[in-house]
Design a protein around this motif. Structure first.
Motif, PDB file in Angstrom:
ATOM      1  N   TRP A 176      -5.830  -2.876   0.443  1.00 28.42           N
ATOM      2  CA  TRP A 176      -5.163  -2.469  -0.802  1.00 28.42           C
ATOM      3  C   TRP A 176      -4.758  -3.683  -1.640  1.00 28.42           C
ATOM      4  O   TRP A 176      -4.806  -3.653  -2.874  1.00 28.42           O
ATOM      5  N   CYS A 204     -10.867  -0.316  -3.158  1.00 31.85           N
ATOM      6  CA  CYS A 204      -9.753  -0.886  -2.385  1.00 31.85           C
ATOM      7  C   CYS A 204      -8.436  -0.189  -2.696  1.00 31.85           C
ATOM      8  O   CYS A 204      -7.524  -0.178  -1.860  1.00 31.85           O
ATOM      9  N   LYS A 205      -8.327   0.385  -3.886  1.00 33.93           N
ATOM     10  CA  LYS A 205      -7.083   1.011  -4.335  1.00 33.93           C
ATOM     11  C   LYS A 205      -7.065   2.528  -4.114  1.00 33.93           C
ATOM     12  O   LYS A 205      -6.229   3.230  -4.695  1.00 33.93           O
ATOM     13  N   ALA A 256       0.827  -1.207   0.000  1.00 35.34           N
ATOM     14  CA  ALA A 256       0.000   0.000   0.000  1.00 35.34           C
ATOM     15  C   ALA A 256       0.862   1.257   0.000  1.00 35.34           C
ATOM     16  O   ALA A 256       2.011   1.241   0.474  1.00 35.34           O
ATOM     17  N   ARG A 272     -10.851   3.554   1.854  1.00 32.16           N
ATOM     18  CA  ARG A 272     -11.009   2.164   1.403  1.00 32.16           C
ATOM     19  C   ARG A 272     -12.102   1.471   2.203  1.00 32.16           C
ATOM     20  O   ARG A 272     -12.316   1.793   3.373  1.00 32.16           O
TER      21      ARG A 272
END
Length: 352
Positions: A284, A314-315, A257, A322
């Motif tokens: 991530w 998630c990114k 991450a 997130r």
């Protein structure tokens, strides 16, 4: 004069779907939904992914194979007397792993190899004992004095060999988007369990690249996933202001991450100056791990399309933006339900 043939055009009444046909169709859809509900309920509750399992033994006990009764975890004396090493099947920075035998059962014996890492080894043992559930490999015994751990054996090994396993002729029939998505659901279920474990919020730190992640998990004979290596599971405690750092070295690459990267470009890396972070580092990495699970089988790109939005979330660069592991898991389950329904009755919507 020759008469031309006279054609009479017949008018057909507009085609109508009878109330009986419509009723039968609606009934079929309702029955399908009921069967789908029962199937998915069985999958979510009984497939080995739930935290609690009535088949699990009380703390300090285990069952192995077809044996119905629970046995106490094996002690140092029992391990030395009853367990026989067969061959070494792996070695990492912390321990060496031996395929072994106990009372005609294949088992796994792990032994510390680097005395400087004994704290990591003992931490892994502590986590293994405390987190026994359907998400975690089964503990059979241990010996702290000899730095030895005994666990259940799974012949399909780690997730590193997942693709090779699924391409074997005997498993060709289950190398489908459906099975692969269920493996991804298993993985996210484990992350969700660690983030809400009985010990608190735990971060899976042994995850700096995809290969390392895959090495931490086992594939069971019925094609589910268990977490196997718990040596690096630091605890996040927000109320106490405690965050985590995964190791003491600089982390690089896109797999980890952004908050795990050294943030000061003009300053050489110093562990003491590295800002800590929380469990959102695990979030991530979910899209990359799931992409591996989905592979390149028929239908996998459709699954990726349905997961695009949650994976984009998630990114997010900001960890606070997130989703939680629970939110990711809920989305995965909804996608599975939707795709199974569409695969079962692809024309139902048009017919209605």
């Amino acid at each position: 004069m020759e008469k031309k043939p006279h054609f009479v055009r017949r008018e057909f009444p507009p085609r109508e779907v009878s109330s009986l046909s419509l009723g039968l169709l609606l009934a079929a859809v309702l029955i399908l939904n009921a069967l789908l509900y029962l199937y998915l309920n069985k999958f979510y509750v009984s497939s080995g992914r739930a935290e609690t399992d009535p088949g699990l033994c009380p703390f300090g006990y285990f069952k192995l194979g077809a044996v119905k009764n629970c046995s106490p975890w094996l002690s140092c004396e029992a391990i030395n007397r009853e367990v026989r090493k067969l061959k070494c099947v792996g070695e990492g920075a912390v321990k060496k792993v031996f395929l072994s035998e106990w009372k005609e059962n294949k088992v796994v014996l792990s032994q510390l190899t680097n005395s400087e890492l004994k704290e990591d080894f003992l931490h892994g043992l502590k986590m293994l004992k405390a987190l026994q559930s359907k998400h975690v490999v089964r503990l059979l015994g241990y010996c702290e004095q000899q730095f030895t751990i005994l666990t259940e054996y799974h012949p399909l090994g780690s997730l590193r060999s997942l693709n090779e396993t699924l391409h074997m002729p005997k498993y060709k029939g289950i190398n489908t988007w459906h099975r692969r998505l269920m493996l991804a659901i298993d993985y996210v279920s484990i992350i969700r369990y660690l983030h809400s474990s009985p010990l608190g919020t735990l971060v899976m730190c042994d995850s700096n690249d995809l290969d390392k992640v895959l090495s931490q998990y086992l594939l069971t004979s019925d094609f589910h996933i268990l977490v196997n290596d718990l040596d690096a599971l630091p605890l996040v405690n927000r109320s106490a202001g405690r965050l985590v750092k995964c190791g003491h070295r600089e982390l690089r690459g896109e797999f980890v991450a952004p908050e795990q990267h050294w943030p000061y470009e003009e300053v050489p890396f110093e562990d003491d100056l590295m800002p800590p972070y929380d469990e959102k580092t695990d979030i991530w990495k979910i899209p990359d791990v799931s992409n591996f699970f989905l592979g390149h089988v028929e239908g996998s790109d459709i699954v990726r399309l349905h997961l695009f939005d949650i994976h984009a979330a998630c990114k997010k660069e900001d960890p606070a933006e997130r989703p939680s592991a629970q939110e990711v898991l809920d989305t995965y389950k909804k996608v599975l339900t939707l795709l199974i329904r569409e695969a079962a009755m692809p024309g139902a919507r048009e017919m209605l």
